[in-house]
Design an enzyme around this catalytic site. Structure first.
Site, PDB file in Angstrom:
ATOM      1  N   TYR A 278      -1.339  -1.360  10.508  1.00 43.27           N
ATOM      2  CA  TYR A 278      -1.515  -1.634   9.070  1.00 43.27           C
ATOM      3  C   TYR A 278      -0.272  -1.128   8.338  1.00 43.27           C
ATOM      4  O   TYR A 278       0.337  -1.847   7.544  1.00 43.27           O
ATOM      5  CB  TYR A 278      -2.775  -0.943   8.552  1.00 43.27           C
ATOM      6  CG  TYR A 278      -3.038  -1.145   7.069  1.00 43.27           C
ATOM      7  CD1 TYR A 278      -3.418  -2.387   6.575  1.00 43.27           C
ATOM      8  CD2 TYR A 278      -2.907  -0.095   6.153  1.00 43.27           C
ATOM      9  CE1 TYR A 278      -3.660  -2.582   5.218  1.00 43.27           C
ATOM     10  CE2 TYR A 278      -3.145  -0.271   4.799  1.00 43.27           C
ATOM     11  CZ  TYR A 278      -3.525  -1.521   4.335  1.00 43.27           C
ATOM     12  OH  TYR A 278      -3.760  -1.713   2.989  1.00 43.27           O
TER      13      TYR A 278
ATOM     14  N   SER B  81       0.874  -1.176   0.000  1.00 39.50           N
ATOM     15  CA  SER B  81       0.000   0.000   0.000  1.00 39.50           C
ATOM     16  C   SER B  81       0.909   1.223   0.000  1.00 39.50           C
ATOM     17  O   SER B  81       2.098   1.120   0.356  1.00 39.50           O
ATOM     18  CB  SER B  81      -0.831  -0.046   1.285  1.00 39.50           C
ATOM     19  OG  SER B  81      -1.387   1.214   1.577  1.00 39.50           O
TER      20      SER B  81
HETATM   21  N1  LIG Z   1      -8.526  -1.052  -1.434  1.00 39.23           N
HETATM   22  C1  LIG Z   1      -7.513  -0.250  -1.195  1.00 39.23           C
HETATM   23  O1  LIG Z   1      -7.667   0.993  -1.181  1.00 39.23           O
HETATM   24  C2  LIG Z   1      -6.155  -0.828  -0.997  1.00 39.23           C
HETATM   25  C3  LIG Z   1      -5.047   0.023  -1.124  1.00 39.23           C
HETATM   26  C4  LIG Z   1      -3.768  -0.500  -0.926  1.00 39.23           C
HETATM   27  C5  LIG Z   1      -3.591  -1.827  -0.644  1.00 39.23           C
HETATM   28  N2  LIG Z   1      -4.688  -2.645  -0.530  1.00 39.23           N
HETATM   29  C6  LIG Z   1      -4.444  -4.048  -0.206  1.00 39.23           C
HETATM   30  O2  LIG Z   1      -5.071  -4.842  -1.180  1.00 39.23           O
HETATM   31  C7  LIG Z   1      -5.262  -6.153  -0.650  1.00 39.23           C
HETATM   32  C8  LIG Z   1      -6.639  -6.647  -1.038  1.00 39.23           C
HETATM   33  O3  LIG Z   1      -7.611  -5.828  -0.420  1.00 39.23           O
HETATM   34  P1  LIG Z   1      -8.901  -5.273  -1.170  1.00 39.23           P
HETATM   35  O4  LIG Z   1      -8.745  -3.818  -1.300  1.00 39.23           O
HETATM   36  O5  LIG Z   1      -9.197  -6.082  -2.377  1.00 39.23           O
HETATM   37  O6  LIG Z   1     -10.008  -5.477  -0.014  1.00 39.23           O
HETATM   38  P2  LIG Z   1     -11.136  -6.584   0.213  1.00 39.23           P
HETATM   39  O7  LIG Z   1     -12.128  -6.504  -0.880  1.00 39.23           O
HETATM   40  O8  LIG Z   1     -11.573  -6.411   1.616  1.00 39.23           O
HETATM   41  O9  LIG Z   1     -10.338  -7.956   0.042  1.00 39.23           O
HETATM   42  C9  LIG Z   1      -9.545  -8.497   1.053  1.00 39.23           C
HETATM   43  C10 LIG Z   1      -9.299  -9.949   0.732  1.00 39.23           C
HETATM   44  O10 LIG Z   1      -8.450 -10.504   1.746  1.00 39.23           O
HETATM   45  C11 LIG Z   1      -9.059 -11.677   2.264  1.00 39.23           C
HETATM   46  N3  LIG Z   1      -8.736 -11.869   3.676  1.00 39.23           N
HETATM   47  C12 LIG Z   1      -8.878 -10.988   4.700  1.00 39.23           C
HETATM   48  N4  LIG Z   1      -8.550 -11.562   5.867  1.00 39.23           N
HETATM   49  C13 LIG Z   1      -8.189 -12.838   5.573  1.00 39.23           C
HETATM   50  C14 LIG Z   1      -7.767 -13.942   6.348  1.00 39.23           C
HETATM   51  N5  LIG Z   1      -7.640 -13.876   7.691  1.00 39.23           N
HETATM   52  N6  LIG Z   1      -7.494 -15.104   5.723  1.00 39.23           N
HETATM   53  C15 LIG Z   1      -7.629 -15.208   4.382  1.00 39.23           C
HETATM   54  N7  LIG Z   1      -8.015 -14.200   3.586  1.00 39.23           N
HETATM   55  C16 LIG Z   1      -8.297 -13.034   4.176  1.00 39.23           C
HETATM   56  C17 LIG Z   1     -10.557 -11.457   2.071  1.00 39.23           C
HETATM   57  O11 LIG Z   1     -11.242 -12.704   1.986  1.00 39.23           O
HETATM   58  P3  LIG Z   1     -12.141 -13.394   3.108  1.00 39.23           P
HETATM   59  O12 LIG Z   1     -12.858 -12.311   3.858  1.00 39.23           O
HETATM   60  O13 LIG Z   1     -13.039 -14.287   2.327  1.00 39.23           O
HETATM   61  O14 LIG Z   1     -11.171 -14.164   3.962  1.00 39.23           O
HETATM   62  C18 LIG Z   1     -10.581 -10.761   0.720  1.00 39.23           C
HETATM   63  O15 LIG Z   1     -10.537 -11.708  -0.321  1.00 39.23           O
HETATM   64  C19 LIG Z   1      -5.016  -6.027   0.860  1.00 39.23           C
HETATM   65  O16 LIG Z   1      -3.741  -6.545   1.161  1.00 39.23           O
HETATM   66  C20 LIG Z   1      -5.027  -4.529   1.105  1.00 39.23           C
HETATM   67  O17 LIG Z   1      -4.235  -4.155   2.211  1.00 39.23           O
HETATM   68  C21 LIG Z   1      -5.949  -2.172  -0.701  1.00 39.23           C
END
Ligand SMILES: NC(=O)c1ccc[n+]([C@@H]2O[C@H](COP(=O)([O-])OP(=O)(O)OC[C@H]3O[C@@H](n4cnc5c(N)ncnc54)[C@H](OP(=O)(O)O)[C@@H]3O)[C@@H](O)[C@H]2O)c1
Length: 269
Positions: A156, A143
């Protein structure tokens, strides 16, 4: 340049957001996919949304990244499906919305386990087979908060900073074995990340932040990630004007620190 087609790719966090969009784009390029997250029904939904011809090459492998001891078994299963993993995508994660002073230590530990240590463990479990095969790629979803800490995201930010240290070191160790790492640093991307973000007591925030709602699409993030892997980029930044923070930190760190203090005041209103 490594074309991402006809590869075996293991994606964590594939049940929603960025991982879901990566799945659709990588499936349409003719890759064999292993989809992981906790919610099996959501992984099956993502699989069923892929073209029918691609579905036979998609396996669902539920796992919980917070349960570090269970990952040995999950990796053994993943490696058995096609005999190897060409690309590991350490993408699954959770965010945080709480002040340091109001965050329980258990929440800090959970953020580090899910966002950092699970990626370390899965990488170490898959790496020997990549070394043996003399090739592989590890894509890591960090991130912009992995480049500079922002208010309400202390652990985080720590978990994402830790990814940089670990994967930069790994990159320097294995480049001569044809194994590469790419760290994707996202800004605001419109996914469920802020809804699922943990508060100080570990409960979910349960609401979408305004910045996330106005953010880039997960599909556009996924496209940039794929391009970055194909071009063997070590690090890539993606988002709106928040990306400027990376350059401000490099050139004018004092100015960025002042801007971040203001950000805290604004968010508390
Ligand atoms: N969206 C943003 O603005 C942003 C910006 C920078 C970085 N990111 C990063 O992008 C990545 C994906 O996030 P996203 O934005 O796509 O959000 P999201 O839609 O909330 O997706 C998060 C994913 O991680 C999985 N997850 C969470 N806790 C878990 C656990 N304990 N075990 C296994 N899987 C788990 C969730 O699946 P389940 O709930 O089914 O387990 C889901 O598939 C993350 O690493 C986040 O930090 C996001």
């Amino acid at each position: 340049m490594t074309k991402l087609s006809d590869k075996t790719i293991w994606i964590t966090g594939a049940s929603s957001g960025i991982g879901e969009q990566l799945t659709y784009q990588l499936a349409s390029k003719g890759n064999r996919l292993i989809l992981s997250a906790r919610r099996e029904a959501e992984l099956e939904r993502v699989k069923s949304n892929c073209p029918e011809s691609a579905q036979k090459n998609i396996h669902v492998l539920p796992l919980d990244l917070s349960d570090l001891d269970s990952l040995d078994n999950a990796a053994a299963k993943a490696l058995k499906i096609h005999g190897n993993i060409d690309v590991l995508v350490n993408n699954g994660g959770i965010s945080q919305r709480s002040l340091v002073s109001e965050t329980s230590f258990e929440v800090d530990q959970r953020l580090i386990n899910v966002n950092f240590l699970s990626a370390v463990k899965l990488t170490k479990l898959v790496l020997p087979s990549m070394i043996q095969k003399n090739g592989g790629h590890i894509l890591v979803t960090s991130s912009l908060t992995g480049k500079f800490g922002t208010p309400f995201r202390s652990s985080y930010a720590a978990s994402k900073h830790a990814l940089h240290g670990f994967f930069e070191a790994l990159n320097a160790e294995v480049w001569d074995k044809n194994i590469y790492t790419t760290i994707f640093c996202g800004g605001y991307i419109k996914t469920d990340i802020s809804i699922n973000a943990v508060t100080g007591d570990g409960s979910a925030q349960n609401k979408m932040d305004a910045n996330q709602a106005k953010g880039k699409t997960a599909a556009s993030a996924a496209a940039i990630m794929i391009k970055a892997v194909e071009r063997n980029k070590r690090e890539v930044y993606f988002g709106g004007k928040e990306v400027m923070g990376v350059y401000l930190k490099r050139l004018f760190p004092g100015l960025l620190a002042k801007m971040l203090r203001k950000m805290k005041i604004n968010e508390q209103k």
